[in-house]
Enzyme design. Structure first.
Site, PDB file in Angstrom:
ATOM      1  N   GLY A 189      -3.522   8.889  -3.412  1.00 54.44           N
ATOM      2  CA  GLY A 189      -4.746   9.560  -3.836  1.00 54.44           C
ATOM      3  C   GLY A 189      -4.526  10.882  -4.544  1.00 54.44           C
ATOM      4  CB  CYS A 238      -9.544   4.793   1.473  1.00 54.11           C
ATOM      5  SG  CYS A 238      -7.792   5.068   1.853  1.00 54.11           S
ATOM      6  CB  THR A 239      -6.960  -0.200   2.923  1.00 53.37           C
ATOM      7  OG1 THR A 239      -5.855   0.513   2.350  1.00 53.37           O
ATOM      8  CG2 THR A 239      -7.513  -1.180   1.894  1.00 53.37           C
ATOM      9  CG  HIS A 240      -4.694   4.915   4.686  1.00 55.56           C
ATOM     10  ND1 HIS A 240      -4.266   4.448   3.469  1.00 55.56           N
ATOM     11  CD2 HIS A 240      -3.574   5.286   5.358  1.00 55.56           C
ATOM     12  CE1 HIS A 240      -2.951   4.551   3.396  1.00 55.56           C
ATOM     13  NE2 HIS A 240      -2.504   5.049   4.528  1.00 55.56           N
ATOM     14  CG  ASP A 280      -1.889   1.147   1.285  1.00 59.70           C
ATOM     15  OD1 ASP A 280      -2.240   1.674   0.215  1.00 59.70           O
ATOM     16  OD2 ASP A 280      -2.299   1.546   2.389  1.00 59.70           O
ATOM     17  CB  SER A 281       0.292   4.800  -0.612  1.00 54.84           C
ATOM     18  OG  SER A 281      -0.851   5.017   0.197  1.00 54.84           O
ATOM     19  CD  GLU A 300       0.418   6.664   5.942  1.00 52.71           C
ATOM     20  OE1 GLU A 300       1.649   6.695   6.095  1.00 52.71           O
ATOM     21  OE2 GLU A 300      -0.227   5.606   5.775  1.00 52.71           O
ATOM     22  CB  CYS A 314      -3.755   0.791  -2.227  1.00 55.86           C
ATOM     23  SG  CYS A 314      -3.983   2.525  -2.686  1.00 55.86           S
TER      24      CYS A 314
END
Length: 263
Positions: free
Chosen positions: A44, A184-186, A11-12, A152, A74
């Site tokens: 994104g 969004c996985t976040h 993922d990012s 994050e 992601c």
């Protein structure tokens, strides 16, 4: 196929760790190799061409480490370029997409909200996904700029994060949504906060468990039912600052894990 080879997940940033956790629960004996492309987070606000380039770089690295499957954990990356990955590589490539289908089954009002990054909502893949269900529900899309930055930063419940969640959730409720998709996985790390803001009558849909089940299915198919020979270990890499990712990892995965730099 070497069954001791790890499942590669990337993922990012830290969002994909929620998917990695679900994979670990489904497949406790499998080794996991996780890459956080933190230097370029979030995806994104990046172009499709840039995302495609990073996806190929990271997939090449995972395969060089013996990965026998790759999970693109992601939504933005999946919608931007997973088709190209599948055309290029022969290993199973599993992606994630907003859980619109389960939301259609869950809604009572017929109105479904989707929270996602602006880039995800602008892709042809998401437009196609939405079109498949447009005759069954009213689908509301809610871009959520800045939310990934909060996550994050491990800022899961501050006043600033709560204010952002209210800003993004309330318009969906005002339009009658009774089901909200976390696209969004976040956002999985904010599911409790989103549920609190939305209220007990609103269903919150995330897809990490469904992705983990798909990983199981694809591995069983490709290994012809043989069991894994891994030891349930995990290795972690980041393209960003290892010290920062170590702090994030300790918070959302657990303490004591080593972090290596992705060069």
């Amino acid at each position: 196929m070497n069954l001791s080879s790890p499942i590669g997940i990337f993922d990012s940033g830290i969002g994909g760790l929620s998917v990695a956790r679900a994979v670990r629960e489904q497949l406790p004996g499998e080794d996991i190799l996780y890459v956080a492309d933190s230097l370029h987070a979030p995806y994104g606000d990046k172009s499709d061409s840039f995302i495609r380039e990073r996806m190929h770089v990271i997939t090449d690295f995972l395969l060089s480490q013996g990965a026998r499957a790759v999970v693109v954990a992601c939504n933005t990356a999946t919608t931007a370029a997973i088709a190209q990955l599948r055309q290029t590589y022969s290993v199973p490539i599993i992606g994630v997409e907003p859980g619109v289908k389960p939301a259609v089954l869950a809604t009572r009002s017929g109105v479904v909200g989707v929270m996602a990054t602006p880039r995800t909502l602008q892709t042809h893949s998401f437009e196609s996904l939405a079109a498949r269900f447009s005759s069954k529900v009213r689908l509301l899309v809610q871009p959520c700029p800045n939310l990934v930055h909060q996550i994050e930063g491990l800022d899961f419940d501050s006043e600033a994060t709560q204010a952002l969640v209210r800003e993004y959730v309330m318009p969906l409720l005002e339009e009658g949504a009774d089901t909200i998709v976390l696209g969004c996985t976040h956002y999985n790390y904010l599911s409790a906060l989103i549920a609190r803001v939305a209220g007990p009558e609103i269903s919150i849909i995330s897809t990490e468990d469904a992705v983990a089940r798909e990983v199981v299915r694809r591995l069983e198919s490709s290994s012809r039912g043989e069991s894994a020979a891994g030891s349930g270990r995990a290795a972690f890499y980041t393209s960003g600052d290892p010290a920062i990712f170590s702090k994030q990892l300790a918070h959302v995965w657990g303490p004591g894990e080593a972090v290596s730099s992705l060069r």
